[in-house]
Structure formats: C-alpha cells, structure tokens
Write an enzyme that holds these catalytic residues in place. Sequence first.
Site, PDB file in Angstrom:
ATOM      1  N   LYS A  13       0.849  -1.200   0.000  1.00 53.88           N
ATOM      2  CA  LYS A  13       0.000   0.000   0.000  1.00 53.88           C
ATOM      3  C   LYS A  13       0.875   1.238   0.000  1.00 53.88           C
ATOM      4  O   LYS A  13       2.034   1.205   0.439  1.00 53.88           O
ATOM      5  CB  LYS A  13      -0.944   0.022   1.211  1.00 53.88           C
ATOM      6  CG  LYS A  13      -0.269   0.046   2.600  1.00 53.88           C
ATOM      7  CD  LYS A  13       0.161   1.419   3.130  1.00 53.88           C
ATOM      8  CE  LYS A  13       0.900   1.318   4.456  1.00 53.88           C
ATOM      9  NZ  LYS A  13       1.783   2.413   4.783  1.00 53.88           N
ATOM     10  N   ASP A 138      -1.918  -2.085  10.516  1.00 53.05           N
ATOM     11  CA  ASP A 138      -2.181  -1.979   9.075  1.00 53.05           C
ATOM     12  C   ASP A 138      -2.778  -3.259   8.482  1.00 53.05           C
ATOM     13  O   ASP A 138      -3.134  -3.289   7.307  1.00 53.05           O
ATOM     14  CB  ASP A 138      -0.871  -1.684   8.311  1.00 53.05           C
ATOM     15  CG  ASP A 138      -0.464  -0.229   8.429  1.00 53.05           C
ATOM     16  OD1 ASP A 138      -1.291   0.593   8.869  1.00 53.05           O
ATOM     17  OD2 ASP A 138       0.686   0.087   8.059  1.00 53.05           O
TER      18      ASP A 138
HETATM   19  P1  ATP Z   1       4.436  -0.215   7.562  1.00 48.38           P
HETATM   20  O1  ATP Z   1       4.229   0.537   6.302  1.00 48.38           O
HETATM   21  O2  ATP Z   1       3.231  -1.033   7.991  1.00 48.38           O
HETATM   22  O3  ATP Z   1       5.020   0.585   8.680  1.00 48.38           O
HETATM   23  P2  ATP Z   1       6.922  -1.213   6.612  1.00 48.38           P
HETATM   24  O4  ATP Z   1       6.732  -1.412   5.140  1.00 48.38           O
HETATM   25  O5  ATP Z   1       7.570   0.044   7.042  1.00 48.38           O
HETATM   26  O6  ATP Z   1       5.500  -1.367   7.284  1.00 48.38           O
HETATM   27  P3  ATP Z   1       7.736  -3.924   6.897  1.00 48.38           P
HETATM   28  O7  ATP Z   1       8.325  -4.158   5.564  1.00 48.38           O
HETATM   29  O8  ATP Z   1       6.388  -4.465   7.153  1.00 48.38           O
HETATM   30  O9  ATP Z   1       7.746  -2.350   7.228  1.00 48.38           O
HETATM   31  O10 ATP Z   1       8.791  -4.482   7.953  1.00 48.38           O
HETATM   32  C1  ATP Z   1       9.179  -3.858   9.099  1.00 48.38           C
HETATM   33  C2  ATP Z   1       9.871  -4.870  10.005  1.00 48.38           C
HETATM   34  O11 ATP Z   1       9.055  -6.027  10.200  1.00 48.38           O
HETATM   35  C3  ATP Z   1      11.193  -5.354   9.466  1.00 48.38           C
HETATM   36  O12 ATP Z   1      12.152  -5.131  10.460  1.00 48.38           O
HETATM   37  C4  ATP Z   1      11.024  -6.854   9.249  1.00 48.38           C
HETATM   38  O13 ATP Z   1      12.126  -7.596   9.661  1.00 48.38           O
HETATM   39  C5  ATP Z   1       9.817  -7.218  10.084  1.00 48.38           C
HETATM   40  N1  ATP Z   1       8.956  -8.242   9.435  1.00 48.38           N
HETATM   41  C6  ATP Z   1       8.324  -9.242  10.063  1.00 48.38           C
HETATM   42  N2  ATP Z   1       7.626  -9.988   9.205  1.00 48.38           N
HETATM   43  C7  ATP Z   1       7.787  -9.464   7.986  1.00 48.38           C
HETATM   44  C8  ATP Z   1       7.312  -9.800   6.685  1.00 48.38           C
HETATM   45  N3  ATP Z   1       6.506 -10.853   6.463  1.00 48.38           N
HETATM   46  N4  ATP Z   1       7.682  -9.010   5.663  1.00 48.38           N
HETATM   47  C9  ATP Z   1       8.468  -7.934   5.870  1.00 48.38           C
HETATM   48  N5  ATP Z   1       8.964  -7.586   7.075  1.00 48.38           N
HETATM   49  C10 ATP Z   1       8.640  -8.336   8.133  1.00 48.38           C
END
Ligand code: ATP
Length: 303
Positions: A13, A138
């Site tokens: 998203k 989220d």
């Molecule tokens: P958001 O936009 O919801 O804040 P994000 O895109 O910033 O999310 P993610 O990519 O979801 O962040 O990952 C953040 C942290 O979550 C990372 O440190 C990662 O190691 C951990 N994590 C746990 N499970 C997953 C997964 N299935 N995919 C990606 N990261 C994951």
Amino acid sequence: MMRNRIILEAPAKINLTLDVIGKRDDGYHELETVMHQINLFDRIALEIWDQGIELATSSSEIPVGEDNLAYKAALAILKKCGPGAGIKIFIEKNIPIGAGLAGGSTDAAAVLAGINYLYGSRFSCQDLLELAAAVGSDVPFCLPEHYTEHYSGVLMSPGATAIARGRGEILEPLPAKTIPFILLVKPGFQLSTAQIYAEFGLQAVNQSPDTRSFLQAWYNNDIISIATYMGNVLESVSIRKKPEIGIVKARMKEQGAINALMSGSGPSVFGIFPDEATARQAFTEFKQDYREVYLVSSYGRGD
Ligand code: ATP
C-alpha cells in the site's frame, strides 16, 4: 472445490494522505489516512499440513520464526481452528522491507485470508478483521473483503482504497479508482515506524494534509487535484532524519511528476505521473542511482 494448497497475491500500500489527529491513552497515535493498494506484491504460497507452522521465504532479510508477521497471523488463526491444524508458508518477497509499504502487514493479511479459505471459510469477515487488528495496525486494511480464484489455485482480490482511522483499524472504503502511472523509489536504507512516530511526538506541529479536499478530489475522479492534495504529516520528521527522502521527492517533481510524497513513515517516495512516457523516463533516471525503483499502478485484479 476444497484444496490443500493455494497461492495469494499480497499487494503493498501507499498512503495518499496521512494525518495524526491525536495521541491515545494506550500510547498509539490517532490516525486519519487514505491507503491505496498498488500492483507491487508478494506471493504467498500456503499448504495445509499437520505439524504446526513452517515458514520459508525468498528473502534473507526477514525473520522466519515468530517475529514474522505472517507467522503471527498463522498462529492466531490456527489456534482457533483447533488441534492438529497446521500450515506451510512460503513468502516470495518482492515488496521492499521497512519501507512504509506495509510489506509485513499484507503478508499477514494474506495468511489470514488464505488459511480461512483452506480450512473451509469457517470465519466471518468480522472474525478475520478482529484477528487482523490484533496482529498489527495496518493488517485490517490489507485484508481483502473477498478473493476470487482467477487462475487455478491463485487467489486475487479487487484491490482496496480506504480511509483508516483509530490506529488504522477503523476502515471506511472509498470508491475504486485506478492511478495508472505511479513511480516508487525506495532509498537504500530502512526507517523504523515506531521511531518516526516517537520523534513526531517530540516535534513542533507539522503541516497536516487537507484530507477533506483530497476526498473531494477522489470522488470527483480528478487526478490533478488528487495528486495536489496528497500530504503526509510524518514526512518532515523522516526528512529531518534522512534528507535524502526530500531530495528524491524534489527530483521526482523535476522529472515531471504532478506531485510526489513519502509513503507511511518512509523512506519510500512515490510520484504520480501524467503519462507513461514521462513516467518511464523518470524510471530510467532513478534506476541509475537506486536499486529499488518500480513503475506501478493501482492494484486491481478480481474485479
Ligand atoms: P508499515 O508501512 O506497515 O510501517 P513497513 O513497510 O515500514 O511497514 P515492513 O516491511 O512491514 O515495514 O517491515 C518492518 C519490520 O518487520 C522489518 O524489520 C522486518 O524484519 C519485520 N517483518 C516481520 N515480518 C515481515 C514480513 N513478512 N515481511 C516484511 N517484514 C517483516
């Protein structure tokens, strides 16, 4: 047809608007944010098995145990499926990690929907939304209202746009709209969502997006106004920490984007482009300096 294995697409998203409208007693921030799924997606393969949860992934950068959000989601729903219920999960990771694109949340949502499907759809939408909210803020948005089986054994959703309030779990769907040319650039570092929110609390008031005008533009299907009224109150916090985000944003506009914005707590920046040629040219430009550059559009399959 009952299956014992299935593949789901789990789209990323972007936040077209993001405003923090208060601080809650439970420590979370009260949000108002328009979220929109794009056609950059992980693929989640699920297979029923009888020995707990096994998770593997194509990425060397995410955990494979209980720290993985997809694992957490599986644990939560399987507990309710009764003894002996287990799942094998494989995550083909395509969404940049720690990028503000909800990569972990969308994997978790796909796991909830997929396990429900494999185990005979025994949970209602409401049940799934509650499980989703317990896994992460989220996750409810990422949970599709319905899936259709487009190819044999591959589930796809229509793609969602919604305004989310509360900590992100109170959702109001918005009409579907396709933004055709979105350029996404993920700078070569990650930001921690928790840290950006913490620093947001410590700083002077930042400029809030005009969510009302944005919604008006959305309903009017006016892409110029949609792009113009995009805004993210966390942007200045992340830019202060990592000025490169501001540089990418400015460069995106120089390259012909109608407007550009940081997604979530960053560091991903996306630009909305007026036409394919301009978007492609900008893609080529950014590709010279960045590894994670994507030319995408809105996600929309099952429709
Ligand atoms: P958001 O936009 O919801 O804040 P994000 O895109 O910033 O999310 P993610 O990519 O979801 O962040 O990952 C953040 C942290 O979550 C990372 O440190 C990662 O190691 C951990 N994590 C746990 N499970 C997953 C997964 N299935 N995919 C990606 N990261 C994951």
